[in-house]
Scaffold this motif. Structure first.
Motif, mmCIF file in Angstrom:
data_model
loop_
_atom_site.group_PDB
_atom_site.id
_atom_site.type_symbol
_atom_site.label_atom_id
_atom_site.label_comp_id
_atom_site.label_asym_id
_atom_site.label_seq_id
_atom_site.Cartn_x
_atom_site.Cartn_y
_atom_site.Cartn_z
ATOM 1 N N GLY A 267 0.812 -1.232 0.000
ATOM 2 C CA GLY A 267 0.000 0.000 0.000
ATOM 3 C C GLY A 267 0.830 1.259 0.000
ATOM 4 N N LEU A 272 -4.303 8.034 4.029
ATOM 5 C CA LEU A 272 -4.722 7.507 5.332
ATOM 6 C C LEU A 272 -6.243 7.402 5.429
ATOM 7 C CD1 LEU A 272 -2.202 9.323 7.689
ATOM 8 C CD2 LEU A 272 -2.104 6.995 6.829
ATOM 9 N N PHE A 274 -7.900 5.652 3.317
ATOM 10 C CA PHE A 274 -8.252 4.336 2.777
ATOM 11 C C PHE A 274 -8.573 3.382 3.921
ATOM 12 C CE2 PHE A 274 -7.098 0.041 1.325
ATOM 13 C CZ PHE A 274 -7.915 -0.049 0.220
ATOM 14 N N ARG A 275 -9.755 2.797 3.873
ATOM 15 C CA ARG A 275 -10.169 1.905 4.973
ATOM 16 C C ARG A 275 -10.347 0.451 4.514
ATOM 17 N NH1 ARG A 275 -8.546 5.173 7.289
ATOM 18 N NH2 ARG A 275 -9.366 6.585 8.843
ATOM 19 N N PHE A 399 12.241 5.678 2.175
ATOM 20 C CA PHE A 399 11.559 6.537 3.130
ATOM 21 C C PHE A 399 12.551 6.975 4.207
ATOM 22 C CE2 PHE A 399 8.830 7.177 6.906
ATOM 23 C CZ PHE A 399 8.107 8.249 6.410
ATOM 24 N N TRP A 474 2.291 11.440 3.778
ATOM 25 C CA TRP A 474 3.241 11.280 4.877
ATOM 26 C C TRP A 474 4.480 10.518 4.405
ATOM 27 C CZ3 TRP A 474 4.737 6.361 6.161
ATOM 28 C CH2 TRP A 474 3.922 5.319 5.704
ATOM 29 N N GLU A 475 4.321 9.796 3.297
ATOM 30 C CA GLU A 475 5.352 8.855 2.888
ATOM 31 C C GLU A 475 6.158 9.312 1.673
ATOM 32 O OE1 GLU A 475 3.554 5.372 1.372
ATOM 33 O OE2 GLU A 475 5.303 4.098 1.683
ATOM 34 N N TYR A 519 -1.643 18.447 6.206
ATOM 35 C CA TYR A 519 -2.029 17.081 6.578
ATOM 36 C C TYR A 519 -0.818 16.311 7.099
ATOM 37 C CZ TYR A 519 -6.361 17.957 4.013
ATOM 38 O OH TYR A 519 -7.548 18.475 3.589
ATOM 39 N N HIS A 520 0.309 16.592 6.490
ATOM 40 C CA HIS A 520 1.516 15.826 6.847
ATOM 41 C C HIS A 520 2.655 16.799 7.124
ATOM 42 C CE1 HIS A 520 -0.827 12.487 5.511
ATOM 43 N NE2 HIS A 520 -1.024 13.093 4.358
ATOM 44 N N VAL A 521 2.882 17.028 8.395
ATOM 45 C CA VAL A 521 3.871 18.021 8.789
ATOM 46 C C VAL A 521 5.235 17.354 8.901
ATOM 47 C CG1 VAL A 521 4.534 19.657 10.595
ATOM 48 C CG2 VAL A 521 2.122 19.291 10.049
ATOM 49 N N TYR B 169 -1.329 -6.067 13.342
ATOM 50 C CA TYR B 169 -1.759 -5.311 12.160
ATOM 51 C C TYR B 169 -3.254 -5.003 12.239
ATOM 52 C CZ TYR B 169 -2.741 -4.234 7.280
ATOM 53 O OH TYR B 169 -3.162 -3.625 6.131
ATOM 54 N N PRO B 188 6.021 -1.079 6.974
ATOM 55 C CA PRO B 188 6.226 -0.333 5.726
ATOM 56 C C PRO B 188 5.100 0.661 5.456
ATOM 57 C CG PRO B 188 5.610 -2.604 5.265
ATOM 58 C CD PRO B 188 5.792 -2.507 6.744
ATOM 59 N N HIS B 189 3.964 0.495 6.115
ATOM 60 C CA HIS B 189 2.882 1.458 5.940
ATOM 61 C C HIS B 189 2.119 1.579 7.255
ATOM 62 C CE1 HIS B 189 1.831 -2.473 4.029
ATOM 63 N NE2 HIS B 189 1.152 -2.494 5.138
ATOM 64 N N ILE B 190 1.258 2.578 7.305
ATOM 65 C CA ILE B 190 0.450 2.755 8.519
ATOM 66 C C ILE B 190 -0.798 1.898 8.353
ATOM 67 C CG2 ILE B 190 -0.818 4.428 9.922
ATOM 68 C CD1 ILE B 190 1.137 6.576 8.857
ATOM 69 N N PRO B 192 -4.240 0.549 8.021
ATOM 70 C CA PRO B 192 -5.563 1.195 8.076
ATOM 71 C C PRO B 192 -6.411 0.761 9.275
ATOM 72 C CG PRO B 192 -5.068 0.558 5.830
ATOM 73 C CD PRO B 192 -3.991 -0.015 6.683
ATOM 74 N N ILE B 195 -5.741 2.928 12.309
ATOM 75 C CA ILE B 195 -6.310 4.283 12.230
ATOM 76 C C ILE B 195 -7.793 4.222 12.565
ATOM 77 C CG2 ILE B 195 -6.808 6.230 10.694
ATOM 78 C CD1 ILE B 195 -4.276 5.510 9.152
ATOM 79 N N VAL B 208 7.707 3.992 10.816
ATOM 80 C CA VAL B 208 7.395 3.477 9.480
ATOM 81 C C VAL B 208 8.616 3.542 8.575
ATOM 82 C CG1 VAL B 208 4.895 3.742 9.330
ATOM 83 C CG2 VAL B 208 6.340 5.707 9.000
ATOM 84 N N VAL B 218 6.585 8.348 13.243
ATOM 85 C CA VAL B 218 5.514 9.220 12.740
ATOM 86 C C VAL B 218 4.384 9.277 13.771
ATOM 87 C CG1 VAL B 218 3.771 9.502 10.923
ATOM 88 C CG2 VAL B 218 6.066 8.733 10.331
ATOM 89 N N THR B 229 -0.496 13.759 10.032
ATOM 90 C CA THR B 229 0.718 13.076 10.513
ATOM 91 C C THR B 229 1.821 14.097 10.754
ATOM 92 O OG1 THR B 229 1.708 12.766 8.335
ATOM 93 C CG2 THR B 229 0.221 11.035 9.105
#
Lengths: 809, 246
Positions: A267, A272, A274-275, A399, A474-475, A519-521, B169, B188-190, B192, B195, B208, B218, B229
């Motif tokens: 992903g 963020l 995305f659910r 990253f 953020w990435e 959104y992403h500081v 996860y 590798p990712h946040i 979902p 959250i 991350v 983060v 973030t």
């Protein structure tokens, strides 16, 4: 000297043995580079070459010091040394790789213990070269009356070694090749047995050969997979539950493995917001490093990709014809297929990966034409007459920034010349899209921007502000650029996409950064400053004053991931806290440490024994001009070799091909040159003349090769191989003469100086590869070429003073 | 502009260290250990204040109360109060005390917070959190480590901490939403689901980035649908190991 027919054939056994052994020693270097690339993520070509040279230099010292005794006992020593060389291929190379895999190059400067396995590994890797070179040297000493044909066999074998290594890597992983080398040495031992007159002597060789063959075949059957660093991506993936490797094939450009696990999710660039459930697609690894994922272009994937930052070019454009450069496992291809783009062309330099991509995505085609090319992106763009609505480059960097030791790797896709060529392949209304991971302090993001702006300015776009859009999660940060200025509707689409998915607008075309987006500081505000300065026309000033090197990489200095400015070191240390800096810039620091370590090791293994023994025997030490001449030759030769390896990396498509091809072409040309050298008188005049010709040839090749290679980049592969081989072999022919000629000249006046000449040359040859890499990183490969010319110039200047007067004469 | 010290690399999961066996540490909190812990906390206080401008009495008090030596294998006890990560087996580490203090401060919990920790590891981070709030939930994927963490937490008196062996996860849906989520392994990712399990106004701190490379710590803040973030520090954690099923 003439030989009877029977004598000729019995001597042919030794020639074949030398041929095989020499081929194995050169092929070992190629295979070792590939094995290191898998074990540690970087080929370490310059260190492998240096290690081999230490082995050769050290064996020369040993033979020089024990020449008489070794000549007398050659019958016993030769099988022993050959046996050891074969045994070391069998055990020392795997042991070296196993030790190297224990170390994490990212930690070398934070925990000194990490150096221990590396140094032990280097020692193991040195052993096969040392014993192999002992055999060759001893045969030369024993058969001095047949030196011409022996030398010829040695050079022919060496020249074949590069190709042998590459061919084997097509079929087998490195761990299975090392036992084969042992078997080849067993055959070499058997060949020597033919030329041995006494039955007892012959038996010794036969016994060694049999043992080696049995061990070699046995090891080839049961060789366990070689150790791979536990810090590699695949090592982590293989720890996941229900993991399985579904594809595994060796290749000189890197072993390809496909790993699947329900827990190996995907992903990147994802909002963020995305659910949904993240997919767990097959992950592709090359040499154990993540190379991308194979995403089936289903509806679920389409929904995922629409939440990704990488969807930005498809939000702004509706391309009919798209090109994906260096596609990896093809996640972008999935993106394009899921959007029903009518024509998609895919470039992937790794042939095995390209085949996988073609097969995998070919099964999902619904009205889309998909063309896959197993070719380097640069050469494809050069040869292709097509224009595209959308060109997508792979995600760049890591990253947080800092590729560790991989920052030493050249990247010819991220250079000024590459971006200009790519820009030329865009339609007037087309888009170029590139994503890069966020880093702190911003380096890779700003460097990509510099590249983009530089390419646009070279194409006559004076104000790029309206031609660029950039969004940040953020990435990562995704930039799109177009030859045509973007309009209000583009800005509206950008705003909706950013606001819906929570991305920050780093650059709104024609307007600048949306400073209210937060959104992403990031704990660093230099990214926006950099965008404003670089796009706003203050790029030179900003880049010059920036603490990190973010100026535009070129084909001459293609090190995109090198950011360290040596002259700003204290400032960057303070900025990053020091420890983080060494992690970000591991590559540069490793090269410096390598130079120091190699200097120490080579001094103790090559020069110190000569100093001690010659001093104890009251021998004469090398006068200044002898030192100057032979050190210059060593430096000049190796600078050229490293420069050519780098230049041909773009031309031939991969460092391993380049290293193998250059070593082979050099040895072939030099070998013929060395054979021709005895026909030339070692007089001051002839030596100077040859060096002048050499300087002219090298200068001409230095000036002409870059445009020649650039112009021929689009040629078919076999023509590029032929052309590259010839342009290296011709100067190499002349490069093969100054050393033997000067050695004869020095030996004529004072024979005890010959070992010194050998030792000094060896010492500087070992040091030259990392020095050349260091110079290339900071000043470019052209500078390395000029350094080589300067070194040969010094050799020319000192050549006139090489004659050493005998005492009392 | 960022403070220079804020970029100091934190070796959170020094995976070069050799694996160790999991045998119980000795009982009790001897005067020597108490003194060593006080010295460690004093040092942390200076580092947090001078390098990051952080003064958090609650966190420092918590750090001073938790006997870290009870959360490390017996052979590591003498190094328990050094400001370094230590190996606890199964490729996992107990985090550097500085990072524990920093992360605990950043998620900003109080005595009424419900906190989820992903990656119990030794149980030490959960213990520190439990010194501040009674509602601490911790998930560990490695069964042996999950058992170890539960045993250690019980042994050290943190009986209110709820432990579970599962794939972090997916979070802990039954106990969601949480005021804070502390992830102590690199991803590798946040994820979902995590959250989704944050309360409105909740905060999550997560390292991350690629496994074994430098990662970024983060901070994720959730305000309704607005998710923001903040990239804080470069760090290096052991990878986030995930199971196939929740």
């Amino acid at each position: 000297m003439t030989l009877s027919s029977s004598k000729y054939f019995s001597e042919a056994g030794t020639d074949i043995a030398l041929f095989l052994l020499s081929a194995v020693l050169i092929a070992s270097q190629v295979v070792l580079m590939q094995a290191l690339a898998r074990s540690q993520g970087y080929h370490f070509a310059y260190i492998v070459i240096s290690l081999a040279l230490i082995g050769f230099g050290c064996s020369g010292t040993v033979i020089t010091l024990g020449k008489r005794w070794m000549s007398r006992h050659a019958g016993d020593l030769l099988p022993g040394f050959m046996f050891m060389a074969g045994l070391c291929c069998l055990f020392a190379f795997p042991a070296a790789l196993s030790m190297v895999a224990k170390s994490d190059s990212n930690f070398l400067f934070l925990d000194w213990r990490g150096w221990i396995p590396l140094l032990v590994g280097a020692f193991f890797a040195f052993l096969p070269f040392f014993f192999g070179a002992l055999v060759i040297g001893l045969v030369f000493v024993r058969d001095s009356d047949l030196i011409g044909r022996r030398y010829g066999a040695n050079l022919l074998g060496s020249a074949s070694g590069g190709g042998l290594g590459i061919l084997l890597l097509f079929r087998l992983p490195p761990e299975n090749i090392f036992p084969l080398f042992s078997c080849l040495i067993a055959v070499a031992v058997l060949c020597i047995a033919i030329s041995v007159k006494s039955t007892r002597g012959s038996l010794k060789f036969c016994l060694c050969s049999s043992i080696l063959a049995v061990l070699g075949f046995g090891a080839a059957l049961i060789t366990p997979e070689s150790a791979i660093s536990s810090y590699k991506g695949i090592s982590h993936a293989l720890l996941l539950p229900e993991v399985r490797i579904t594809n595994d094939e060796p290749h000189p450009m890197g072993r390809v493995q496909i790993v699947e696990s329900p827990a190996l999710r995907y992903g990147p660039g994802l909002s963020l917001h995305f659910r949904g459930e993240l997919p767990a697609p097959p992950h592709l690894y090359v040499n154990g490093d993540a190379y991308g994922v194979m995403l089936s272009p289903t509806n679920e994937i389409s929904a995922l990709l629409e939440h990704s930052l990488q969807n930005l070019p498809l939000v702004l454009a509706n391309p009919q014809r798209a090109l994906v450069i260096n596609a990896g496992a093809g996640s972008f291809v999935s993106h394009l297929l899921s959007r029903g783009i009518p024509f998609v062309e895919v470039i992937e330099p790794h042939p095995a990966v390209a085949l996988i991509v073609e097969k995998f995505y070919g099964s999902f085609l619904q009205g889309t034409i998909l063309l896959t090319h197993a070719r380097d992106g640069r050469s494809f763009i050069k040869a292709s007459p097509c224009r595209y609505d959308l060109i997508m480059l792979p995600v760049q960097g890591t990253f947080g920034g800092g590729l560790g030791v991989q920052s030493l790797r050249e990247n010819y896709l991220l250079t000024e010349e590459a971006f200009q060529a790519i820009w030329n392949a865009l339609e007037a209304e087309g888009f170029l899209s590139v994503s890069v991971y966020n880093d702190q302090p911003p380096r890779q993001t700003l460097k990509i921007l510099s590249l983009l702006v530089s390419a646009m300015k070279k194409q006559g776009i004076e104000d790029p502000s309206g031609h660029i859009a950039a969004l940040r999660s953020w990435e990562m940060l995704t930039m799109v650029a177009s030859p045509s200025p973007m309009v209000d509707s583009d800005r509206e689409r950008l705003a909706v996409f950013a606001e819906t998915l929570g991305f920050d607008r780093t650059w709104i075309p024609g307007k600048g950064p949306a400073l209210n987006d937060s959104y992403h500081v990031m704990e660093d505000d230099r990214l926006n400053d950099g965008f404003i300065a670089i796009i706003g026309g203050r790029d030179e000033e900003f880049i010059e004053s920036y603490p990190f090197m973010i100026d535009v990489p070129t084909d001459d200095r293609p090190f995109f991931h090198q950011f360290l400015r040596l002259n700003r070191l204290p400032e960057t240390m303070k900025l990053t806290g020091g420890s983080a800096l060494v992690l970000m810039e591991t590559g540069s620091f490793i090269v410096v440490i390598t130079v120091l370590l190699l200097a120490a090791v080579t001094f103790f293994l090559i020069l110190a024994p000569l100093l001690y023994v010659e001093g104890a025997a009251g021998g004469k030490r090398a006068p200044f001009f002898v030192f100057l001449y032979f050190s210059s030759l060593g430096l000049g030769f190796m600078f050229l070799e490293i420069m050519w390896i780098q230049r041909l990396t773009l031309f031939w498509g991969h460092t391993l091909y380049s290293a193998a091809g250059v070593i082979s072409a050099l040895l072939c040309g030099m070998g013929i040159g060395s054979i021709a050298a005895p026909r030339i008188s070692p007089s001051k005049a002839s030596l100077s003349s040859i060096l002048i010709i050499l300087l002219c040839v090298v200068a001409a090749s230095h000036l002409l090769l870059p445009p020649l290679f650039q112009a021929s980049l689009g040629l078919p592969g076999y023509l590029k191989w032929l052309l590259g081989f010839c342009v290296i072999a011709v100067p190499a022919f002349i490069m093969g003469m100054p050393f033997p000629l000067a050695l004869r000249r020095v030996a004529e006046s004072h024979s005890s100086l010959a070992p010194w000449a050998w030792g000094i040359n060896g010492f500087f040859s070992v040091l030259a590869p990392p020095l050349a890499v260091l110079a290339a990183i900071n000043c470019g490969f052209a500078a390395v070429g000029w350094l080589a010319l300067a070194a040969y110039g010094v050799a020319l200047a000192s050549a006139t003073s090489l004659h050493v007067r005998r005492a009392g004469v | 502009m960022i403070k220079s010290a804020a970029l100091n690399l934190l070796l959170v999961g020094l995976v070069l260290l050799p694996p160790v066996s999991l045998s119980f540490a000795g009982k009790g909190d001897s005067p020597g250990m108490v003194a060593a812990r006080a010295r460690m906390v004093a040092s942390l206080e200076r580092t947090l204040a001078e390098g990051y401008g952080i003064r958090d009495e609650a966190v420092l008090r918590a750090m001073n109360r938790v006997p870290r030596h009870l959360f490390v294998p017996a052979q590591q006890q003498r190094r328990a109060y050094e400001n370094i990560p230590l190996p606890i087996g199964f490729g996992q580490t107990i985090s550097q005390p500085f990072v524990v203090a920093y992360m605990t401060h950043i998620v900003g919990i109080d005595e009424s917070s419900r906190v989820l920790e992903i990656g119990s590891g030794s149980g030490y981070q959960a213990a520190v959190l439990a010194e501040i709030t009674d509602e601490v939930y911790t998930i560990e994927i490695v069964p042996q480590l999950a058992q170890w963490a539960e045993d250690r937490l019980t042994f050290a008196g943190y009986v209110k901490v709820k432990t579970k062996q599962a794939d972090g996860y997916h979070g802990w849906m039954d106990k969601a939403p949480f005021d804070a989520i502390v992830v102590t392994a690199a991803s590798p990712h946040i994820p979902p689901p995590l959250i989704g399990q944050l309360k409105d106004g909740g905060r999550m701190i997560i390292p991350v980035g690629s496994a074994y490379l430098t990662q970024q710590l983060v901070l994720v803040e959730k305000h309704g649908d607005d998710i923001r973030t903040r990239n804080l520090l470069p760090v290096r954690f052991v990878p986030f190991t995930r199971a196939s099923e929740p």
